[in-house]
Enzyme design. Structure first.
Site, mmCIF file in Angstrom:
data_model
loop_
_atom_site.group_PDB
_atom_site.id
_atom_site.type_symbol
_atom_site.label_atom_id
_atom_site.label_comp_id
_atom_site.label_asym_id
_atom_site.label_seq_id
_atom_site.Cartn_x
_atom_site.Cartn_y
_atom_site.Cartn_z
ATOM 1 N N PRO A 1 2.084 16.282 11.176
ATOM 2 C CA PRO A 1 2.200 17.574 10.494
ATOM 3 C C PRO A 1 2.818 17.417 9.096
ATOM 4 O O PRO A 1 3.388 16.367 8.781
ATOM 5 C CB PRO A 1 3.130 18.364 11.398
ATOM 6 N N ILE A 2 2.704 18.458 8.279
ATOM 7 C CA ILE A 2 3.337 18.435 6.947
ATOM 8 C C ILE A 2 4.249 19.651 6.776
ATOM 9 O O ILE A 2 4.557 20.073 5.655
ATOM 10 C CB ILE A 2 2.280 18.404 5.820
ATOM 11 N N ASP A 3 4.702 20.195 7.904
ATOM 12 C CA ASP A 3 5.549 21.404 7.851
ATOM 13 C C ASP A 3 6.806 21.191 7.012
ATOM 14 O O ASP A 3 7.239 22.087 6.267
ATOM 15 C CB ASP A 3 5.917 21.845 9.269
ATOM 16 N N LEU A 4 7.381 19.990 7.097
ATOM 17 C CA LEU A 4 8.633 19.732 6.356
ATOM 18 C C LEU A 4 8.371 19.679 4.844
ATOM 19 O O LEU A 4 9.187 20.141 4.036
ATOM 20 C CB LEU A 4 9.279 18.436 6.843
ATOM 21 N N ARG B 1 -4.959 10.574 4.772
ATOM 22 C CA ARG B 1 -4.016 11.674 4.838
ATOM 23 C C ARG B 1 -2.917 11.560 3.784
ATOM 24 O O ARG B 1 -2.296 12.542 3.421
ATOM 25 C CB ARG B 1 -3.434 11.795 6.219
ATOM 26 N N LYS C 1 0.850 -1.204 0.000
ATOM 27 C CA LYS C 1 0.000 0.000 0.000
ATOM 28 C C LYS C 1 0.888 1.258 0.000
ATOM 29 O O LYS C 1 0.641 2.192 -0.746
ATOM 30 C CB LYS C 1 -0.874 -0.002 1.239
ATOM 31 N N ASN C 2 1.926 1.252 0.819
ATOM 32 C CA ASN C 2 2.736 2.461 0.987
ATOM 33 C C ASN C 2 3.716 2.708 -0.152
ATOM 34 O O ASN C 2 4.347 3.763 -0.198
ATOM 35 C CB ASN C 2 3.462 2.430 2.339
ATOM 36 N N ARG D 1 -8.373 -0.569 5.222
ATOM 37 C CA ARG D 1 -7.613 0.465 4.505
ATOM 38 C C ARG D 1 -6.295 -0.088 3.995
ATOM 39 O O ARG D 1 -5.765 0.394 3.003
ATOM 40 C CB ARG D 1 -7.337 1.652 5.440
ATOM 41 N N CYS E 1 -4.349 11.958 12.874
ATOM 42 C CA CYS E 1 -4.998 10.642 12.893
ATOM 43 C C CYS E 1 -4.725 10.065 14.275
ATOM 44 O O CYS E 1 -4.086 10.677 15.108
ATOM 45 C CB CYS E 1 -4.446 9.761 11.777
ATOM 46 N N LEU F 1 8.848 7.155 16.563
ATOM 47 C CA LEU F 1 8.396 7.945 15.409
ATOM 48 C C LEU F 1 7.095 8.687 15.624
ATOM 49 O O LEU F 1 6.922 9.807 15.158
ATOM 50 C CB LEU F 1 8.290 7.059 14.156
ATOM 51 N N ASP G 1 5.628 0.538 11.766
ATOM 52 C CA ASP G 1 4.391 -0.106 11.305
ATOM 53 C C ASP G 1 4.293 -1.558 11.743
ATOM 54 O O ASP G 1 3.265 -2.196 11.516
ATOM 55 C CB ASP G 1 4.272 -0.026 9.774
HETATM 56 C C1 EPZ Z 1 4.582 6.950 6.146
HETATM 57 O O1 EPZ Z 1 3.815 7.963 6.772
HETATM 58 C C2 EPZ Z 1 3.697 5.707 6.124
HETATM 59 N N1 EPZ Z 1 2.494 5.975 5.342
HETATM 60 C C3 EPZ Z 1 3.326 5.314 7.548
HETATM 61 O O2 EPZ Z 1 2.575 4.104 7.475
HETATM 62 C C4 EPZ Z 1 4.610 5.051 8.334
HETATM 63 O O3 EPZ Z 1 4.283 4.750 9.674
HETATM 64 C C5 EPZ Z 1 5.504 6.300 8.278
HETATM 65 O O4 EPZ Z 1 5.773 6.668 6.910
HETATM 66 C C6 EPZ Z 1 6.842 6.072 8.975
HETATM 67 O O5 EPZ Z 1 7.510 5.003 8.377
HETATM 68 C C7 EPZ Z 1 2.568 5.932 3.990
HETATM 69 O O6 EPZ Z 1 3.611 5.687 3.422
HETATM 70 C C8 EPZ Z 1 1.295 6.212 3.254
HETATM 71 P P1 EPZ Z 1 6.678 10.439 8.040
HETATM 72 P P2 EPZ Z 1 4.340 9.510 6.721
HETATM 73 O O7 EPZ Z 1 6.445 11.702 7.292
HETATM 74 O O8 EPZ Z 1 5.000 9.773 5.444
HETATM 75 C C9 EPZ Z 1 7.032 13.672 11.489
HETATM 76 C C10 EPZ Z 1 0.768 2.653 7.874
HETATM 77 O O9 EPZ Z 1 0.427 2.088 8.920
HETATM 78 N N2 EPZ Z 1 6.825 14.679 10.439
HETATM 79 O O10 EPZ Z 1 7.870 9.621 7.724
HETATM 80 O O11 EPZ Z 1 3.178 10.366 7.106
HETATM 81 C C11 EPZ Z 1 5.787 12.819 11.728
HETATM 82 O O12 EPZ Z 1 4.897 13.466 12.618
HETATM 83 C C12 EPZ Z 1 1.211 4.106 7.920
HETATM 84 O O13 EPZ Z 1 0.812 2.111 6.755
HETATM 85 C C13 EPZ Z 1 6.920 16.021 10.780
HETATM 86 O O14 EPZ Z 1 7.148 16.368 11.928
HETATM 87 O O15 EPZ Z 1 5.395 9.502 7.913
HETATM 88 C C14 EPZ Z 1 6.363 11.551 12.320
HETATM 89 O O16 EPZ Z 1 6.595 11.763 13.711
HETATM 90 C C15 EPZ Z 1 1.029 4.726 9.297
HETATM 91 N N3 EPZ Z 1 6.722 16.961 9.806
HETATM 92 C C16 EPZ Z 1 7.720 11.412 11.600
HETATM 93 O O17 EPZ Z 1 8.005 12.721 11.061
HETATM 94 C C17 EPZ Z 1 6.466 16.608 8.501
HETATM 95 O O18 EPZ Z 1 6.311 17.521 7.645
HETATM 96 C C18 EPZ Z 1 7.702 10.415 10.455
HETATM 97 O O19 EPZ Z 1 6.632 10.771 9.605
HETATM 98 C C19 EPZ Z 1 6.365 15.237 8.176
HETATM 99 C C20 EPZ Z 1 6.567 14.287 9.153
#
Ligand code: EPZ
Length: 421
Positions: A122-125, A92, A22-23, A399, A116, A329, A307
């Site tokens: 967040p998506i600040d980065l 999301r 999925k990812n 999902r 969620c 994480l 995950d």
């Molecule tokens: C991806 O989510 C996966 N989803 C998640 O899988 C997975 O848990 C996660 O990566 C970590 O491996 C998909 O690929 C669709 P991140 P993503 O951005 O991209 C922080 C599942 O169960 N962060 O790597 O949203 C964030 O809050 C799902 O299949 C910021 O602070 O994860 C987190 O603490 C759940 N600012 C950390 O980084 C940002 O702009 C990692 O998040 C972006 C992220």
């Protein structure tokens, strides 16, 4: 709403075929926006999130012909660049259309994804990186409005934190940018690697694929022409079924796996007493009579995946001794703890660490899924609980797991999907 009725105590046997990841599929579907021609995706998992993102493409005007595991997509017909709240709020990961829409059309509006169960997310980065590529970003009315009328410019981006989605959005944005973009501290999950490979196979020069440093030479706005993409096997689904074998003390075989992508899970299962037979693209798990306790810390790939945290916690519940699980994480990824304790587990939380005291028996009960991976952990625990467990709110499960109850039934589990009256 549907729920799963599971009668515990059954041994498993036989083999199960792992679906596409999925990812990996989600960013790859988003990346098709970078093309104005038809592209075929195969080995898609038959799960809700995939259907949701494909629906978003059609709402933008794209043409999608989707049949379970295959999708033919043509985004040459896109007429809108607004990803509306009702879709983004369902999933999301829809935020992954932000980079490609902005790169292809010079402007877009994407609803803020919202948080969620597992955290604020967040998506600040993502946004900071797009601004460094010349985009103007405005957040208003729950939407991200992004604009880059003259196209995005290559930039040097250093991510403060490793972000999978952030890396994917920027890789897709950089593919059509003017000049070269360097991403330092990039995510290197297999799903990021496959996205990079798909874009490289379309003629974009990318260096460092599979590493934490990527360099992407953009096409200066010229849309891409993709080859057919076969989605890689789902490493988290595979890890979940390995845990199913371990927790029920059953030897089972998984077909269509990539061993290299599940090394961390294999390593931890070996430390808990399991042994493995590895063939080309299959793996057989042989559990040990006694499950040893484990110490886990979730970190980015190739470390132990967040995950898989909930699934291993369910397994640790049945270990002989105390396990320690630290979630690094996400700030709220222990929602499964209270539900596992309802089944008779003995888990205590202290900040971001869970202490799991092994118990001899779990007892069936009504439990509630709270997020995707928590729901699979409850199913695993139910497989060994005495009596009947009803796992509710399994829309979370649907999902991201392709026919979980069908695959587990085929392995010998007593699991039935029922409708709440
Ligand atoms: C991806 O989510 C996966 N989803 C998640 O899988 C997975 O848990 C996660 O990566 C970590 O491996 C998909 O690929 C669709 P991140 P993503 O951005 O991209 C922080 C599942 O169960 N962060 O790597 O949203 C964030 O809050 C799902 O299949 C910021 O602070 O994860 C987190 O603490 C759940 N600012 C950390 O980084 C940002 O702009 C990692 O998040 C972006 C992220």
């Amino acid at each position: 709403m549907d729920y799963l009725e599971i009668k515990g105590g059954k041994k498993l046997s036989g083999s199960v075929t792992i679906s596409g990841a999925k990812n990996a599929a989600l960013p790859i579907i988003a990346a098709t926006i970078l093309s104005d021609k038809k592209v075929t995706l195969t080995n898609l998992p038959n799960v809700v999130d995939i259907r949701t993102l494909l629906k978003l493409l059609t709402m933008l005007g794209g043409e999608v012909d989707h049949n379970k595991t295959i999708a033919n997509i043509n985004n040459g017909t896109i007429t809108s660049t607004k990803a509306v709240y009702e879709i983004v709020s369902q999933m999301r990961a829809s935020i992954l259309v932000l980079g490609p829409l902005l790169a292809r059309f010079g402007e877009c509006e994407v609803s803020l994804p919202g948080g969620c169960a597992i955290g604020q997310r967040p998506i600040d980065l993502h946004l900071k990186a797009l601004e460094s590529m010349g985009a103007t970003i405005e957040i208003k009315g729950g939407y991200v409005r992004a604009e880059a009328k003259d196209g995005l410019k290559g930039a040097k981006i250093i991510f403060d934190k490793i972000t999978v989605g952030g890396t994917e959005n920027i890789v897709m944005a950089a593919a059509l940018a003017h000049g070269t973009t360097t991403i330092i501290n990039a995510a290197k999950e297999p799903e990021v690697e496959q996205l990079c490979q798909m874009i490289a196979d379309a003629g974009v020069k990318i260096e460092g694929i599979g590493t934490n440093e990527l360099s992407i030479e953009g096409t200066c706005g010229k849309p891409l022409n993709f080859k057919t993409v076969e989605i890689i096997p789902d490493r988290i689904e595979a890890g979940t079924y390995l845990c199913a074998g371990a927790i029920t003390n059953s030897s089972i075989t998984l077909n269509r796996v990539n061993h290299g992508h599940i090394r961390a899970s294999i390593d931890k299962l070996e430390s808990m007493g399991c042994t493995f037979e590895l063939e080309d693209d299959s793996i057989t798990i042989h559990p040990s009579e006694t499950i040893k306790p484990v110490s886990l810390i979730t970190i980015e790939y190739p470390g132990f995946p967040t995950d898989m945290q909930a699934q291993f916690m369910a397994l640790a519940v049945m270990a002989k001794g105390e396990s320690l699980i630290e979630e690094r994480l996400f700030e709220n990824r222990f929602m499964h703890v209270s539900e596992l304790n309802r089944l008779g587990a003995d888990i205590w939380l202290k900040g971001s660490t869970a202490a799991v005291k092994g118990v001899d028996t779990l007892y069936g009960a009504d439990v509630m899924a709270t997020d995707l991976r928590a729901s699979s952990a409850l199913v695993l625990a139910a497989l060994v609980a005495e009596g009947t467990t009803n796992v509710r709110r399994i829309y979370h499960l649907d999902r991201g797991y392709d026919d979980l109850e069908g695959k587990l039934s085929k392995l010998g589990a007593d699991i039935v999907r029922k409708k709440e009256v």
